[in-house]
Design a protein around this motif. Sequence first.
Motif, PDB file in Angstrom:
ATOM      1  N   ILE A  69       8.648  11.728  -4.140  1.00  0.00           N
ATOM      2  CA  ILE A  69       9.010  10.950  -2.943  1.00  0.00           C
ATOM      3  C   ILE A  69       8.649  11.719  -1.686  1.00  0.00           C
ATOM      4  O   ILE A  69       8.057  11.167  -0.756  1.00  0.00           O
ATOM      5  CB  ILE A  69      10.514  10.589  -2.961  1.00  0.00           C
ATOM      6  N   SER A  70       8.974  13.005  -1.647  1.00  0.00           N
ATOM      7  CA  SER A  70       8.670  13.773  -0.441  1.00  0.00           C
ATOM      8  C   SER A  70       7.166  13.953  -0.252  1.00  0.00           C
ATOM      9  O   SER A  70       6.668  13.876   0.879  1.00  0.00           O
ATOM     10  CB  SER A  70       9.392  15.121  -0.447  1.00  0.00           C
ATOM     11  N   ALA A  71       6.426  14.148  -1.343  1.00  0.00           N
ATOM     12  CA  ALA A  71       4.966  14.273  -1.221  1.00  0.00           C
ATOM     13  C   ALA A  71       4.359  12.967  -0.725  1.00  0.00           C
ATOM     14  O   ALA A  71       3.444  12.980   0.117  1.00  0.00           O
ATOM     15  CB  ALA A  71       4.355  14.678  -2.559  1.00  0.00           C
ATOM     16  N   ALA A  72       4.860  11.847  -1.214  1.00  0.00           N
ATOM     17  CA  ALA A  72       4.361  10.542  -0.749  1.00  0.00           C
ATOM     18  C   ALA A  72       4.662  10.354   0.738  1.00  0.00           C
ATOM     19  O   ALA A  72       3.812   9.854   1.487  1.00  0.00           O
ATOM     20  CB  ALA A  72       4.987   9.421  -1.565  1.00  0.00           C
ATOM     21  N   ARG A  73       5.848  10.762   1.159  1.00  0.00           N
ATOM     22  CA  ARG A  73       6.207  10.650   2.584  1.00  0.00           C
ATOM     23  C   ARG A  73       5.219  11.445   3.447  1.00  0.00           C
ATOM     24  O   ARG A  73       4.769  10.977   4.484  1.00  0.00           O
ATOM     25  CB  ARG A  73       7.631  11.131   2.827  1.00  0.00           C
ATOM     26  N   SER A 131       0.838  -1.204   0.000  1.00  0.00           N
ATOM     27  CA  SER A 131       0.000   0.000   0.000  1.00  0.00           C
ATOM     28  C   SER A 131       0.875   1.258   0.000  1.00  0.00           C
ATOM     29  O   SER A 131       0.540   2.248  -0.649  1.00  0.00           O
ATOM     30  CB  SER A 131      -0.963   0.000   1.187  1.00  0.00           C
ATOM     31  N   LYS A 132       2.008   1.223   0.721  1.00  0.00           N
ATOM     32  CA  LYS A 132       2.925   2.366   0.706  1.00  0.00           C
ATOM     33  C   LYS A 132       3.595   2.503  -0.659  1.00  0.00           C
ATOM     34  O   LYS A 132       3.742   3.607  -1.175  1.00  0.00           O
ATOM     35  CB  LYS A 132       3.986   2.224   1.802  1.00  0.00           C
ATOM     36  N   LEU A 133       3.989   1.384  -1.229  1.00  0.00           N
ATOM     37  CA  LEU A 133       4.594   1.424  -2.559  1.00  0.00           C
ATOM     38  C   LEU A 133       3.621   1.994  -3.586  1.00  0.00           C
ATOM     39  O   LEU A 133       4.018   2.729  -4.497  1.00  0.00           O
ATOM     40  CB  LEU A 133       5.047   0.033  -2.986  1.00  0.00           C
ATOM     41  N   LYS A 134       2.346   1.665  -3.423  1.00  0.00           N
ATOM     42  CA  LYS A 134       1.316   2.176  -4.329  1.00  0.00           C
ATOM     43  C   LYS A 134       1.228   3.707  -4.228  1.00  0.00           C
ATOM     44  O   LYS A 134       1.125   4.392  -5.248  1.00  0.00           O
ATOM     45  CB  LYS A 134      -0.027   1.532  -3.998  1.00  0.00           C
ATOM     46  N   ILE A 135       1.294   4.236  -3.015  1.00  0.00           N
ATOM     47  CA  ILE A 135       1.254   5.691  -2.808  1.00  0.00           C
ATOM     48  C   ILE A 135       2.458   6.346  -3.490  1.00  0.00           C
ATOM     49  O   ILE A 135       2.315   7.349  -4.201  1.00  0.00           O
ATOM     50  CB  ILE A 135       1.224   6.043  -1.299  1.00  0.00           C
ATOM     51  N   TYR A 136       3.640   5.779  -3.288  1.00  0.00           N
ATOM     52  CA  TYR A 136       4.829   6.316  -3.954  1.00  0.00           C
ATOM     53  C   TYR A 136       4.660   6.272  -5.476  1.00  0.00           C
ATOM     54  O   TYR A 136       4.998   7.231  -6.175  1.00  0.00           O
ATOM     55  CB  TYR A 136       6.091   5.548  -3.537  1.00  0.00           C
ATOM     56  N   GLY A 137       4.129   5.182  -5.972  1.00  0.00           N
ATOM     57  CA  GLY A 137       3.904   5.043  -7.412  1.00  0.00           C
ATOM     58  C   GLY A 137       2.935   6.080  -7.944  1.00  0.00           C
ATOM     59  O   GLY A 137       3.159   6.665  -9.015  1.00  0.00           O
ATOM     60  N   ILE A 138       1.857   6.322  -7.205  1.00  0.00           N
ATOM     61  CA  ILE A 138       0.866   7.318  -7.622  1.00  0.00           C
ATOM     62  C   ILE A 138       1.499   8.705  -7.690  1.00  0.00           C
ATOM     63  O   ILE A 138       1.307   9.445  -8.654  1.00  0.00           O
ATOM     64  CB  ILE A 138      -0.364   7.295  -6.682  1.00  0.00           C
ATOM     65  N   PHE A 139       2.265   9.064  -6.650  1.00  0.00           N
ATOM     66  CA  PHE A 139       2.904  10.384  -6.657  1.00  0.00           C
ATOM     67  C   PHE A 139       3.956  10.503  -7.747  1.00  0.00           C
ATOM     68  O   PHE A 139       4.087  11.563  -8.377  1.00  0.00           O
ATOM     69  CB  PHE A 139       3.483  10.727  -5.274  1.00  0.00           C
TER      70      PHE A 139
END
Length: 159
Positions: free
Chosen positions: A64-68, A6-14
Amino acid sequence: MKLDKSKLKIYGIFLLITGAVGGLSALLTNMGMESYKAAEKPPLTPPDIVFPIVWSILYTLMAISAARVWLTDNSRMRNRSMIIYALQLFFNFFWSVLFFNFEAYGLALVWLVVLWVLILLMIVQFSKSDRIAGLLQIPYLLWVSFAGYLNYMVWMLNK
């Protein structure tokens, strides 16, 4: 160590959203590149190949920073951060159009100053949620500062 999908998905979306903004901007401003190449440029203007490399790195750091920040728990802080993030992406996108396609160098400089302020606000806001996310934006602020020099000088040299 197990990867959290789920975290990887967020990074991918951003990465997708931010990369799409950068890619579309590059595609649209490609038409204005001939006139830019013909324009007189200031000392310290990097070779053309430097720009896509730097921007690719910067867009990746932005994503990356926005996903974080998105992955932090504080939704009120996250929402404020995402509004600033979206605004700076908007200003980032249209600066290229103003500068390259319309050759509106003076207006582009004013636009860039607003972008610079938005990046600074984003750094401050991101840092409240995630210090690393804020720090990842510093190269972006520095590059836009340098872009300000280039923008101003191109404007002055091509009046």
